[in-house]
Motif scaffolding. Structure first.
Motif, short mmCIF file in Angstrom:
data_model
loop_
_atom_site.label_atom_id
_atom_site.label_comp_id
_atom_site.label_asym_id
_atom_site.label_seq_id
_atom_site.Cartn_x
_atom_site.Cartn_y
_atom_site.Cartn_z
N MET A 4 -2.09 -0.12 7.27
CA MET A 4 -2.20 -1.46 6.35
C MET A 4 -1.17 -2.09 7.10
N PRO A 42 -12.30 -5.04 2.93
CA PRO A 42 -12.25 -4.43 4.09
C PRO A 42 -12.27 -5.31 5.28
N LEU A 86 -4.84 -8.44 0.57
CA LEU A 86 -3.79 -7.49 0.21
C LEU A 86 -4.00 -7.26 -1.49
N GLY A 133 -8.10 -5.51 -1.41
CA GLY A 133 -8.29 -4.60 -0.33
C GLY A 133 -9.90 -4.90 0.00
N PHE A 151 0.57 -1.11 0.03
CA PHE A 151 -0.10 -0.04 0.04
C PHE A 151 0.84 1.33 -0.13
#
Ligand code: DAH
Length: 358
Positions: A292, A342, A337, A340, A279
């Motif tokens: 992250m 959540p 990863l 993304g 990120f």
């Protein structure tokens, strides 16, 4: 009784006349029937139980006895003629239909097909799992399966977990009433494979695992990919080489990789593998605010280590002669990863609005 005799003679002539008339007609009536059903209806009107022939013959009692035989013969003859004509017309109709079918326009093969119902596609977890497995297969690892309901011995004991280890607790694992448990990791496949195969061996074992956890980053069911290799002279350098190559292939050439000391009961030494945060990517300003990687610049992606000699021996492998390395990868973590998402639980809610995006 001349009167009544004349009457019966008239009745006989009337019947003959009626039979003659029907005889004149029926051919034309059949010819007008242009379908099998119409033909059958017409036939029933003539020969059926309530048909015209029956109606005509009802009057036979009024005819003189000596004429009745002749009436019967004429009626029978007529019936045979009608039946014959009916069969012929039926056959002709079938032929007509067949000829019409043959001459009809053929199917139009140029018409576009009907669109299929949407086929769906692979689940994001399957996509990532297959990608991980592909990489290791290309490095020479073979697939190995293992059960999700497992013996304590294969899930814990032979992997060096002491009996009072917290993972063995009712609070942490799902136990069945028969004393088995849902495997808490794919490391059970190490025990099974190393008990049934002799080195050299290199296996990759993807599958579902279960723990009593349920929050944003934990789901009670999730997926791991276990890998292990056993042979003579296997060293930590082999572990580093294979796992570095894996990280480069999965996250791209040049991805930073580091090995950090860690602890697992079944490996010694043990290492956690981190990759440079995907990120903030080493950008100091972004890293200072990156949730992250918790501002460290590194993200943990798997656990690994040299297989503990006690584990090898528990599987009947001579630990003086053979060494090996092992690793376990969390599939959801890789997917998180990559995509993304959540909340890890979203992967398993089966909401098409989410799943259609992959
Ligand atoms: N079984 C470990 C877990 O579930 C993951 C793991 C770590 C597997 C190190 C390994 C290993 O094979 O060497 O957290």
């Amino acid at each position: 009784m001349p009167d009544s005799q004349a009457g019966t003679a008239d009745a006989a002539s009337a019947i003959f006349a009626a039979l003659d008339e029907l005889r004149e007609q029926f051919g034309g009536r059949f010819a007008l029937a242009h379908s099998e059903q119409a033909l059958r209806e017409e036939n029933a009107k003539i020969l059926g139980g309530k048909g015209e022939l029956t109606a005509i013959l009802k009057g036979v009692g009024a005819a003189p006895a000596e004429r009745r035989k002749a009436i019967g013969e004429r009626a029978n003859l007529l019936k045979q003629e009608v039946e014959k004509a009916f069969d012929e017309r039926l056959r002709a109709l079938a032929q007509e239909k067949r000829a019409a079918d043959l001459h009809a326009r053929p199917f139009d093969l140029t018409l576009p097909g009907r669109p299929l119902a949407p086929l769906g596609h692979k689940h994001p977890i399957s996509i990532v799992r297959e990608e991980i497995v592909d990489i290791f297969q290309s490095l020479g690892f073979a697939l190995h399966d293992g059960p999700e309901v497992e013996l304590e011995e294969n899930n814990f004991t032979k992997l060096g977990f002491p009996p009072d280890h917290p993972a063995t607790d009712m609070q942490d694992s799902f136990w069945t009433t028969s004393g088995h448990l849902l495997r808490t990791h794919t490391s059970n496949v190490q025990i099974r494979a190393m008990s049934t195969h002799r080195p050299p061996m290199a296996f990759i074992a993807p599958g579902a695992v279960y723990r009593r956890d349920n929050d944003v980053t934990h789901s009670p069911m999730f997926h791991q990919v276990e890998g292990f290799l056993v042979d003579e002279n296997v060293t930590f350098a082999d572990l580093k080489g294979v796992l570095t190559e894996f990280c480069q292939r999965l996250y791209g050439e040049g991805t930073p990789v580091r090995f950090r000391p860690s602890y697992f009961p079944f490996t010694e030494p043990s290492a956690e593998v981190d990759i440079g945060c995907v990120f903030c990517k080493g950008d100091a300003a972004k890293q200072a605010a990156c949730a992250m990687c918790k501002r460290t610049g590194w993200i943990e992606i798997l656990g690994s280590g040299m297989i503990h000699p006690v584990v090898l021996e528990a599987c009947g492998i001579d630990a003086e002669k053979y060494t090996g390395f092992a690793f376990g990868i969390g599939v959801e973590r890789v997917a998180f990863l990559r995509y993304g998402v959540p909340d890890i639980r979203m992967f398993f809610e089966n909401d098409p609005r989410l799943l259609a995006q992959f």
